[in-house]
Design an enzyme around this catalytic site. Structure first.
Site, PDB file in Angstrom:
ATOM      1  N   ASP A 303       0.834  -1.204   0.000  1.00 37.01           N
ATOM      2  CA  ASP A 303       0.000   0.000   0.000  1.00 37.01           C
ATOM      3  C   ASP A 303       0.865   1.248   0.000  1.00 37.01           C
ATOM      4  OD1 ASP A 303       0.790  -0.950   2.595  1.00 37.01           O
ATOM      5  OD2 ASP A 303      -0.434   0.619   3.485  1.00 37.01           O
ATOM      6  N   ASP A 304       0.248   2.346  -0.370  1.00 35.54           N
ATOM      7  CA  ASP A 304       0.869   3.671  -0.323  1.00 35.54           C
ATOM      8  C   ASP A 304       2.195   3.719  -1.078  1.00 35.54           C
ATOM      9  OD1 ASP A 304      -1.297   4.254   1.223  1.00 35.54           O
ATOM     10  OD2 ASP A 304      -0.236   4.255   3.129  1.00 35.54           O
ATOM     11  N   ILE A 305       2.194   3.092  -2.261  1.00 40.88           N
ATOM     12  CA  ILE A 305       3.347   3.155  -3.158  1.00 40.88           C
ATOM     13  C   ILE A 305       2.837   3.496  -4.557  1.00 40.88           C
ATOM     14  CG2 ILE A 305       4.703   1.489  -1.832  1.00 40.88           C
ATOM     15  CD1 ILE A 305       3.970  -0.619  -3.960  1.00 40.88           C
TER      16      ILE A 305
END
Length: 891
Positions: A303-305
């Site tokens: 996540d959050d990439i």
């Protein structure tokens, strides 16, 4: 390595949730007898049924009872383990047992307690746990025995936790315990917490304490995924230093003792080359080091990439570009880890992953690639429809399962507060539909930066995820407060008052529901004594919690918010006294209290804590309720003395974080109102001037740097005298700054900007300024820097005309009334400590000034009944100090 008790693991059950099936209680379990042979299943009966948390599936009282004897025989069986036995022994000692003898059979006299012995249920005529799902249990109290029988060792451990709650607490034997039959099982396989927030990671001691809490509340998974552990993200390839690895081992051992799966989540997405055998080996090697200290459950959050930019050219060459390519690359790496590590380690639980698209159910090329290529036994974590989903439904969960084609484990972003670090989120878990847990592999809640304060909300998460059918958010929350307060009524009352003003969240828009209700009751009934008592209790709550709350970590977590609560309570009590004084005709007292409020509010807003980056974060409590009462109280005071007051704002839109509509009236272009969604046709922002009056120019300044498209793209400016009938002033389109002027002589109270079409951008309003006509102030002395003559009669007691010097002979401060009219009174409000001397004079229709009174301290009100005038002035006397006039009011 700490020995791991044999068990039918919840993760193993969750892994079976493939395309064809979902975990639910079996028909046999649903229909099973919970107590008497003739009793129907799945009911909670009996007035004396003790409170048990999480709420059991079935509880029945019996007509018999048992007595806690001085000596108790404890018999263990196939599904008992040492942690369960220790919980039972501790509960018996608290109930008055003086000697506990472990044996392989029932004792000759005294109470016998069977732990993990299903056969012992026969004498109680209670069906055993064989038909129950994993983690289910049966607890029988009666027929001269207590029997704890789990479907597995974890089930027996949970039976022990239930027994801990129902046994009395006393220091001598002889207590009688009413007969009881509990038949219980979880609503979903995995129930727990994911430490996945941004910000200051929890301390090692706090994590150990959390694991204890999870075990007590029948939560069985903890995912270690703090965003600011460098060895999970930036340095994911590196092995842990020995000291840090030893701490993870201690956490793992504690988790085993509490029947919690410690899940280690490694996040390589910032730098991984998906096609690289070297990186795959680094990931496996890191997992191996964690395996060696006892961890058996692993996750790979992605996540959050960004998946539009590869970390290596080889990935682009192998898969190309776009979401589908990213999904294929991630599936390739995860399948490799699944094959080379999970499959080669007997006892390893199913691999978990967090997709890069974790927050919706839209069909995309990325999700399609994962659905088709990711090994089918990998659990996919999902936050719902939205990063912080205000609601989560059965239909959405089914859609998520369809689009990902994998079992779904929710990463529920509540009560996490890393996006609102100035707030505590202490309200209950809500907005989750009944039936949802049965559609999921499990539920993990992302908690706050503050671990101990998170427990109030996590209590309700545990309750919902265990038995959603019986879940009542408010009832669960109140029971959680009682438990956390240690059952002490005064501490519980204080905790409820504090939690109430920290209640709202993205899941629940109710801000301080208890206190807001008391404020509403006061404005309707005028019962000042009741509200005074409520506010006194609120002000005393922090002191009570500091002295009596059993969990001291909560005090450390909540310190600045407790300080702010005390100060806000003082400010609101002062505001209440001000209103009551004004209503009683005690104008001088009311004005004195009115002037104390700005400093009290400033103090209430002054409390901070230090964030991870070293910055001071101001804390907020009772947002919109405490400050809202102060605004309403000052408006009521001002109305009583004849001041229109400062304009107020309202909107049909929601508010993003703390960017309230009041900010568009504060005269500061750097602050703004910001909606939490896109306006639809008909949505509006409105300014209320407080009374009908003539106005001049109107300026509507929208959008802001970084959000240049956040304005009403198509709209109209409208005005109204009554708020019902509206006249269009001008239409606008495609511009963030709008100006207009109403026709001369128009009487207006309300001005609004209304959207005439829907749009996708949100709305920012920096300023909504309206010039007021009439009431011109002239004369002297001249105003000091930062002040203005007009502040002496602008309808806002928060602004003050401060003279730059003492008056000179013949100087006066004059307020024109526009035209001759009847004057009933003149009120002059000076700043505290002001020693200005002046005669109060009215100019009649003959042009002659006549004195009707003189300044007499901070508050002066003179009767002018029967007089007609077109102006009023303060004729300064010799020897007067430099005047400070907050308002000159002509009634």
């Amino acid at each position: 390595m700490t020995p791991r008790p044999p068990r039918l693991t919840a993760l193993g059950a969750a892994a079976s949730l493939l395309v064809g099936g979902l975990l639910t209680a079996t028909p046999a379990a649903q229909a099973a007898d919970g107590g008497r042979p003739d009793a129907p299943g799945n009911a909670v009966t009996g007035q004396s049924t003790p409170a048990i948390t999480p709420t059991p599936q079935s509880v029945r009282t019996r007509s018999d009872r048992v007595t806690i004897s001085p000596s108790v025989t404890l018999v263990t069986g196939d599904t008992s383990d040492e942690p369960s036995v220790k919980v039972v022994e501790a509960a018996l000692r608290r109930a008055g047992a003086q000697r506990i003898v472990r044996s392989d059979r029932a004792g000759g006299s005294g109470l016998t307690v069977h732990v993990g012995v299903s056969a012992a249920l026969a004498d109680q005529h209670i069906e055993g746990p064989d038909a129950l799902p994993a983690d289910g249990y049966v607890l029988g109290v009666g027929a001269d025995r207590i029997v704890l029988a789990g479907r597995d060792t974890t089930g027996t451990y949970y039976a022990a936790q239930t027994l801990r709650q129902i046994l009395p607490r006393q220091n001598h034997p002889g207590a009688e315990v009413d007969g009881l039959a509990v038949r219980d099982w979880p609503g979903t396989a995995l129930r727990g917490v994911i430490e996945g927030f941004y910000g200051t990671p929890w301390s090692h001691e706090a994590r150990l304490d959390q694991l204890d809490y999870y075990g007590e509340h029948k939560m069985n998974i903890y995912v270690y995924s703090p965003k600011d552990d460098a060895y999970l993200r930036e340095k994911w390839r590196d092995q842990y230093p020995a000291e840090q690895l030893a701490q993870i081992k201690e956490l793992t051992d504690r988790a085993v003792q509490r029947h919690v799966e410690f899940t280690y989540a490694l996040s390589p997405g910032l730098s991984v080359c998906y096609s690289s055998d070297t990186d795959a080996k680094a990931l496996v090697d890191k997992f191996q080091a964690i395996w060696d200290i006892g961890v058996r459950t692993f996750a790979v959050p992605l996540d959050d990439i960004s998946y539009t930019d590869w970390n290596c050219a080889a990935d682009k060459a192998k898969w190309g570009t776009g979401g589908g390519a990213a999904g294929a690359a991630q599936a390739y790496l995860l399948n490799k880890v699944n094959k080379e590590f999970i499959a080669t380690h007997p006892g390893a639980q199913p691999l978990q992953m967090v997709p890069t698209e974790y927050y919706n159910v839209s069909a995309t090329a990325y999700k399609k690639a994962l659905a088709e290529q990711l090994d089918p036994n990998v659990l996919v974590e999902w936050t719902g429809v939205g990063v912080i989903a205000p609601t989560m439904t059965v239909a959405q969960a089914k859609a998520a399962r369809t689009v990902f084609n994998h079992p779904i484990l929710t990463w529920d972003n509540y009560p996490v507060n890393d996006y609102v670090t100035n707030r505590l989120l202490l309200g209950p878990f809500n907005g989750r539909e009944k039936g949802l847990p049965g559609e999921l592999a499990g539920i993990t809640a992302n908690p706050m930066i503050q671990p101990y304060a998170s427990k109030l909300s996590l209590y309700t998460v545990a309750d919902y995820s265990w038995n959603d059918a019986a879940y009542d958010e408010r009832g669960s929350w109140l029971r959680g407060l009682n438990e956390y307060a240690g059952g002490d009524a005064r501490t519980e009352k204080a905790l409820r008052a504090f939690a109430d003003i920290n209640y709202s969240s993205a899941l629940n828009k109710q801000e301080a529901p208890d206190l807001a209700g008391e404020f509403a009751r006061y404005w309707q009934s005028g019962d000042a004594d009741r509200l005074t008592s409520v506010l006194r209790d609120l002000g005393n709550a922090p002191g009570r919690l500091r002295s009596s709350l059993p969990d001291r970590g909560f005090i450390d977590d909540s310190g600045p918010w407790l300080d702010a609560t005390e100060s806000w309570a003082t400010a609101t009590r002062t505001a209440l006294r001000m209103v009551e004084a004004a209503r009683a005709g005690k104008g001088a007292q009311a004005w004195e209290l009115r002037q104390q409020l700005p400093a009290l509010v400033a103090e209430a807003k002054s409390f901070t804590y230090t964030g991870l980056d070293g910055h001071k974060v101001p804390v907020i409590v009772g947002n919109g309720v405490l400050d809202g009462f102060l605004d309403k109280a000052t408006a009521e005071h001002d109305r009583i003395i004849g001041v229109s007051g400062r304009p107020t704002a309202s909107t049909s839109l929601g508010t993003y974080q703390t960017n309230t509509v009041a900010r568009m009236l504060d005269g500061d272009d750097s602050t703004y109102f910001w909606s939490d969604g896109a306006p639809a046709a008909g949505d509006q922002v409105t300014v209320d001037l407080g009374r009908v009056r003539e106005i001049g120019g109107i300026t509507l300044a929208m959008a802001k740097p970084g959000s240049t498209g956040d304005y009403l793209h198509d709209g109209v400016l409208e005005y109204s005298a009554d708020g019902q009938t509206w006249q269009q002033l001008t239409a606008f389109s495609g511009k963030p700054d709008v100006t207009a002027t109403v026709p001369a002589g128009t009487k207006v109270r309300y001005v609004r900007a209304r959207a005439t079409a829907g749009q996708t951008n949100w709305l920012v309003v920096r300023e909504f300024a309206i010039e007021k006509e009439g009431g011109a102030v002239a004369g002297g002395p001249p105003a000091a820097a930062g002040s203005a003559l007009r502040a002496a009669a602008d309808g806002d007691l928060g602004t003050v005309y401060r003279a730059a010097r003492a008056p000179e002979a013949g100087e006066a401060l004059e307020l024109g009334l526009g035209s001759a009219r009847s004057v009933g009174s003149v009120t002059v409000l000076q700043s505290a400590g002001s020693e200005a001397l002046a005669d109060i004079q009215l100019r009649g229709t003959d042009g002659i000034w006549r004195t009707v009174g003189a300044l007499d301290g901070p508050y002066t009100r003179v009767n002018a009944t029967g007089r007609t005038a077109d102006a009023v002035r303060l004729a300064w006397r010799a020897g007067s100090a430099a005047p400070q006039i907050a308002e000159l009011v002509v009634g």
